[in-house]
Design a protein around this motif. Structure first.
Motif, PDB file in Angstrom:
ATOM      1  N   VAL A  55       9.417  16.168  59.309  1.00  0.00           N
ATOM      2  CA  VAL A  55      10.640  15.733  59.989  1.00  0.00           C
ATOM      3  C   VAL A  55      11.771  15.666  58.977  1.00  0.00           C
ATOM      4  O   VAL A  55      11.650  15.013  57.929  1.00  0.00           O
ATOM      5  CB  VAL A  55      10.463  14.357  60.650  1.00  0.00           C
ATOM      6  N   GLY A  56      12.864  16.361  59.286  1.00  0.00           N
ATOM      7  CA  GLY A  56      14.034  16.346  58.422  1.00  0.00           C
ATOM      8  C   GLY A  56      15.297  16.113  59.225  1.00  0.00           C
ATOM      9  O   GLY A  56      15.482  16.718  60.279  1.00  0.00           O
ATOM     10  N   ILE A  57      16.141  15.242  58.742  1.00  0.00           N
ATOM     11  CA  ILE A  57      17.404  14.935  59.412  1.00  0.00           C
ATOM     12  C   ILE A  57      18.546  15.438  58.538  1.00  0.00           C
ATOM     13  O   ILE A  57      18.640  15.096  57.354  1.00  0.00           O
ATOM     14  CB  ILE A  57      17.565  13.419  59.659  1.00  0.00           C
ATOM     15  N   THR A  79       6.937  18.291  29.254  1.00  0.00           N
ATOM     16  CA  THR A  79       7.109  17.083  30.061  1.00  0.00           C
ATOM     17  C   THR A  79       6.923  17.385  31.541  1.00  0.00           C
ATOM     18  O   THR A  79       6.953  18.536  31.964  1.00  0.00           O
ATOM     19  CB  THR A  79       8.499  16.457  29.849  1.00  0.00           C
ATOM     20  N   VAL A  80       6.752  16.334  32.321  1.00  0.00           N
ATOM     21  CA  VAL A  80       6.569  16.483  33.751  1.00  0.00           C
ATOM     22  C   VAL A  80       7.852  16.994  34.394  1.00  0.00           C
ATOM     23  O   VAL A  80       8.955  16.734  33.919  1.00  0.00           O
ATOM     24  CB  VAL A  80       6.170  15.130  34.383  1.00  0.00           C
ATOM     25  N   GLY A  81       7.707  17.782  35.453  1.00  0.00           N
ATOM     26  CA  GLY A  81       8.866  18.336  36.129  1.00  0.00           C
ATOM     27  C   GLY A  81       9.554  17.323  37.020  1.00  0.00           C
ATOM     28  O   GLY A  81       8.962  16.349  37.462  1.00  0.00           O
ATOM     29  N   PHE A  82      10.824  17.569  37.279  1.00  0.00           N
ATOM     30  CA  PHE A  82      11.599  16.692  38.144  1.00  0.00           C
ATOM     31  C   PHE A  82      11.735  17.314  39.524  1.00  0.00           C
ATOM     32  O   PHE A  82      11.449  18.484  39.740  1.00  0.00           O
ATOM     33  CB  PHE A  82      12.991  16.446  37.545  1.00  0.00           C
ATOM     34  N   VAL A  83      12.190  16.504  40.450  1.00  0.00           N
ATOM     35  CA  VAL A  83      12.362  16.943  41.826  1.00  0.00           C
ATOM     36  C   VAL A  83      13.514  16.155  42.421  1.00  0.00           C
ATOM     37  O   VAL A  83      13.829  15.053  41.947  1.00  0.00           O
ATOM     38  CB  VAL A  83      11.055  16.732  42.650  1.00  0.00           C
ATOM     39  N   ARG A  84      14.162  16.693  43.436  1.00  0.00           N
ATOM     40  CA  ARG A  84      15.281  15.969  44.037  1.00  0.00           C
ATOM     41  C   ARG A  84      14.786  14.677  44.678  1.00  0.00           C
ATOM     42  O   ARG A  84      13.676  14.601  45.198  1.00  0.00           O
ATOM     43  CB  ARG A  84      15.998  16.841  45.074  1.00  0.00           C
ATOM     44  N   GLU A  85      15.624  13.657  44.599  1.00  0.00           N
ATOM     45  CA  GLU A  85      15.297  12.337  45.149  1.00  0.00           C
ATOM     46  C   GLU A  85      13.976  11.808  44.580  1.00  0.00           C
ATOM     47  O   GLU A  85      13.140  11.288  45.310  1.00  0.00           O
ATOM     48  CB  GLU A  85      15.240  12.390  46.678  1.00  0.00           C
ATOM     49  N   LEU A  86      13.804  11.949  43.279  1.00  0.00           N
ATOM     50  CA  LEU A  86      12.617  11.397  42.628  1.00  0.00           C
ATOM     51  C   LEU A  86      12.613   9.885  42.797  1.00  0.00           C
ATOM     52  O   LEU A  86      13.606   9.225  42.508  1.00  0.00           O
ATOM     53  CB  LEU A  86      12.626  11.759  41.140  1.00  0.00           C
ATOM     54  N   ALA A  88      24.804  16.750  54.045  1.00  0.00           N
ATOM     55  CA  ALA A  88      24.963  16.731  52.596  1.00  0.00           C
ATOM     56  C   ALA A  88      23.893  17.589  51.942  1.00  0.00           C
ATOM     57  O   ALA A  88      22.713  17.482  52.286  1.00  0.00           O
ATOM     58  CB  ALA A  88      24.884  15.304  52.063  1.00  0.00           C
ATOM     59  N   GLY A  89      24.298  18.449  50.989  1.00  0.00           N
ATOM     60  CA  GLY A  89      23.339  19.247  50.236  1.00  0.00           C
ATOM     61  C   GLY A  89      22.780  20.418  51.026  1.00  0.00           C
ATOM     62  O   GLY A  89      23.192  20.697  52.153  1.00  0.00           O
ATOM     63  N   ASP A  90      21.819  21.107  50.400  1.00  0.00           N
ATOM     64  CA  ASP A  90      21.170  22.261  51.011  1.00  0.00           C
ATOM     65  C   ASP A  90      19.991  21.773  51.839  1.00  0.00           C
ATOM     66  O   ASP A  90      18.903  21.529  51.327  1.00  0.00           O
ATOM     67  CB  ASP A  90      20.713  23.234  49.923  1.00  0.00           C
ATOM     68  N   PHE A  91      20.197  21.632  53.141  1.00  0.00           N
ATOM     69  CA  PHE A  91      19.178  21.058  54.019  1.00  0.00           C
ATOM     70  C   PHE A  91      17.942  21.944  54.105  1.00  0.00           C
ATOM     71  O   PHE A  91      16.804  21.456  54.050  1.00  0.00           O
ATOM     72  CB  PHE A  91      19.783  20.833  55.407  1.00  0.00           C
ATOM     73  N   SER A  92      18.130  23.257  54.236  1.00  0.00           N
ATOM     74  CA  SER A  92      16.984  24.163  54.381  1.00  0.00           C
ATOM     75  C   SER A  92      16.122  24.174  53.118  1.00  0.00           C
ATOM     76  O   SER A  92      14.899  24.193  53.192  1.00  0.00           O
ATOM     77  CB  SER A  92      17.468  25.579  54.711  1.00  0.00           C
ATOM     78  N   ALA A  93      16.756  24.156  51.942  1.00  0.00           N
ATOM     79  CA  ALA A  93      15.996  24.130  50.691  1.00  0.00           C
ATOM     80  C   ALA A  93      15.219  22.828  50.559  1.00  0.00           C
ATOM     81  O   ALA A  93      14.090  22.811  50.072  1.00  0.00           O
ATOM     82  CB  ALA A  93      16.937  24.303  49.499  1.00  0.00           C
ATOM     83  N   SER A  94      15.818  21.726  51.011  1.00  0.00           N
ATOM     84  CA  SER A  94      15.137  20.438  50.958  1.00  0.00           C
ATOM     85  C   SER A  94      13.902  20.433  51.850  1.00  0.00           C
ATOM     86  O   SER A  94      12.851  19.902  51.476  1.00  0.00           O
ATOM     87  CB  SER A  94      16.098  19.318  51.372  1.00  0.00           C
ATOM     88  N   LEU A  95      14.008  21.036  53.035  1.00  0.00           N
ATOM     89  CA  LEU A  95      12.859  21.114  53.943  1.00  0.00           C
ATOM     90  C   LEU A  95      11.758  22.009  53.377  1.00  0.00           C
ATOM     91  O   LEU A  95      10.570  21.710  53.508  1.00  0.00           O
ATOM     92  CB  LEU A  95      13.309  21.652  55.305  1.00  0.00           C
ATOM     93  N   GLU A  96      12.157  23.115  52.763  1.00  0.00           N
ATOM     94  CA  GLU A  96      11.167  24.011  52.158  1.00  0.00           C
ATOM     95  C   GLU A  96      10.416  23.288  51.044  1.00  0.00           C
ATOM     96  O   GLU A  96       9.204  23.439  50.892  1.00  0.00           O
ATOM     97  CB  GLU A  96      11.874  25.249  51.605  1.00  0.00           C
ATOM     98  N   GLU A  97      11.153  22.474  50.285  1.00  0.00           N
ATOM     99  CA  GLU A  97      10.512  21.701  49.229  1.00  0.00           C
ATOM    100  C   GLU A  97       9.557  20.662  49.799  1.00  0.00           C
ATOM    101  O   GLU A  97       8.487  20.415  49.240  1.00  0.00           O
ATOM    102  CB  GLU A  97      11.586  21.014  48.382  1.00  0.00           C
ATOM    103  N   LEU A  98       9.937  20.042  50.928  1.00  0.00           N
ATOM    104  CA  LEU A  98       9.050  19.072  51.576  1.00  0.00           C
ATOM    105  C   LEU A  98       7.741  19.735  51.983  1.00  0.00           C
ATOM    106  O   LEU A  98       6.656  19.141  51.845  1.00  0.00           O
ATOM    107  CB  LEU A  98       9.735  18.466  52.803  1.00  0.00           C
ATOM    108  N   VAL A 116      18.359  28.284  44.837  1.00  0.00           N
ATOM    109  CA  VAL A 116      19.000  26.966  44.696  1.00  0.00           C
ATOM    110  C   VAL A 116      18.893  26.484  43.243  1.00  0.00           C
ATOM    111  O   VAL A 116      18.837  25.291  42.981  1.00  0.00           O
ATOM    112  CB  VAL A 116      18.365  25.936  45.657  1.00  0.00           C
ATOM    113  N   ARG A 117      18.892  27.421  42.298  1.00  0.00           N
ATOM    114  CA  ARG A 117      18.706  27.049  40.893  1.00  0.00           C
ATOM    115  C   ARG A 117      19.827  26.154  40.366  1.00  0.00           C
ATOM    116  O   ARG A 117      19.581  25.268  39.550  1.00  0.00           O
ATOM    117  CB  ARG A 117      18.568  28.293  40.024  1.00  0.00           C
ATOM    118  N   MET A 118      21.061  26.365  40.827  1.00  0.00           N
ATOM    119  CA  MET A 118      22.157  25.532  40.334  1.00  0.00           C
ATOM    120  C   MET A 118      22.000  24.094  40.800  1.00  0.00           C
ATOM    121  O   MET A 118      22.261  23.146  40.045  1.00  0.00           O
ATOM    122  CB  MET A 118      23.500  26.097  40.805  1.00  0.00           C
TER     123      MET A 118
END
Length: 400
Positions: A6-8, A245-252, A12-22, A283-285
């Motif tokens: 579920v994504g709302i 080191t460990v990788g980061f992710v959006r909204e860590l 703000a931001g790249d919504f499709s990329a955020s869902l793909e990451e989820l 979405v590298r930038m």
């Protein structure tokens, strides 16, 4: 486990990329995403986050598709999660809980497990009441009070004591790391940390440079182990210490950033950051900015940084080097998988080491050997990443 995502979209931001990451996060946790449900809102609903109408739509989809778990691409309040579970009649997990679960699965070292447990307990402390609703007080009067409130207080006290113990043990480990860093500082060892978005290819690059054998997989947070190795770069510079080191992710989750501070301090005290970027990602930038945001949060944004544009073979690019207006190397184009451009990256690190505060000649490595910092002699043939380059003092988990 069959899951619904579920994504709302709040605009703000790249919504499709955020869902793909989820979806990648869900698969990394062991779930099988069956369906994705989206909606647009100007702000979250206080009770259900998505509104009662959309909640009923999700409930129907869960029945049709046989869904066992609903995963939200957002952080839910304890009340919202509780209300959704009652209405949907299936388990509900938010983004924070999902990432914490992945970290719990992947933590291997003692320190990593302590850090994950601390983050989980801090997250659980706000949701304790969900487990004790059957013990709430039902009647008043002397001798008729239920055990609910007492049990909740007991659990809070036990969690508080465990959190205190974990923090004390992590503080001790933190002091040990500081001792190791002081030893490197006395010997002017140049320290390099690989940072970047998860799945950008940091561990592949680390293995290629050092032959360390760190676990690599095409998934988010494939490994949490932050591993340091000694890397010999020739007589001009000698040996440096490089850390994966460990990788980061959006909204860590902030709980993870706080719990893994001891591990992340390896990044804070580095002389140079190699910021590994997936050069083939659309979405590298945005990913670069997400990593820089976490670096700012932990106080590592002042450290010199070189962008390592990885996966150029997939992006159709050629190996190369870019310099800034001060003639310093700002970006190196490589492929950790094929090895293209790695000689340019090594030259860039040598150049930075010669200009940095940790620059030293190779014979100074002997000081470390006499101090017992390494178990074995450094290589003398000028090779990079030979099997005996292993550094035995640091292998721990952190926030790939």
């Amino acid at each position: 486990m069959r899951a619904a995502l579920v994504g709302i979209d709040f605009g703000a931001g790249d919504f499709s990329a955020s869902l793909e990451e989820l979806s990648l996060l869900a698969r990394s946790a062991g779930a099988d995403p069956i369906t994705t449900i989206t909606a647009k809102r100007s702000s979250p609903d206080a009770a259900y986050f998505i509104g009662s109408g959309k909640a009923d739509e999700i409930k129907m989809a869960c029945k049709v598709d046989g869904i066992d778990l609903v995963i939200f691409n957002h952080a839910l309040s304890p009340a919202q999660q509780r209300n959704l579970e009652r209405r949907l009649e299936v388990g509900v997990v938010d983004r924070t809980s999902l990432i914490l679960d992945i970290f719990a699965q992947r933590a291997q070292s003692h320190e990593g497990k302590l850090q994950v447990e601390l983050a989980q307990l801090q997250h659980l402390a706000t949701r304790l009441i969900r487990g004790w609703t059957h013990l709430e007080r039902q009647k008043g009067g002397i001798g008729l009070r239920g055990p609910g409130e007492t049990q909740l207080e007991t659990d809070r006290r036990l969690i508080g004591e465990r959190v205190k113990q974990l923090r004390a043990r992590l503080t001790k480990l933190r002091k040990q790391h500081e001792t190791q860093r002081r030893a490197r500082g006395r010997n002017q060892t140049f320290s390099v940390s690989l940072v970047g978005y998860t799945n950008a290819g940091k561990s592949t690059l680390f293995n290629t440079l050092t032959k360390a054998g760190v676990y690599v997989a095409n998934q988010l947070f494939a490994t949490l182990d932050t591993t340091s190795r000694r890397l010999y770069l020739g007589d001009e510079v000698g040996s440096i210490v490089i850390s994966d080191t460990v990788g980061f992710v959006r909204e860590l989750p902030h709980q993870l950033v706080a719990a893994f501070r001891a591990t992340l301090e390896e990044t804070i005290h580095a002389d140079l950051l190699l910021h590994v970027v997936d050069g083939n990602s659309p979405v590298r930038m945005e990913q670069i900015e997400q990593v820089n945001e976490v670096l700012r949060e932990i106080g590592a944004d002042h450290i010199p940084q070189i962008l390592v544009w990885n996966k150029i073979d997939a992006a159709g690019l050629e190996p190369g080097v870019e310099r800034d207006e001060y003639d310093k190397i700002s970006r190196v184009f490589i492929s950790a998988h094929s090895g293209a451009g790695l000689d340019l990256l090594r030259d860039a690190v040598v150049e930075a080491a010669k200009a940095g505060p940790g620059a030293r000649r190779s014979n100074e490595v002997q000081d470390e050997l006499e101090a017992g910092f390494y178990d074995e002699e450094p290589p003398v043939d000028g090779s990079v990443g030979s099997p005996d380059n292993n550094m035995t003092t640091t292998t721990h988990d952190g926030p790939h």
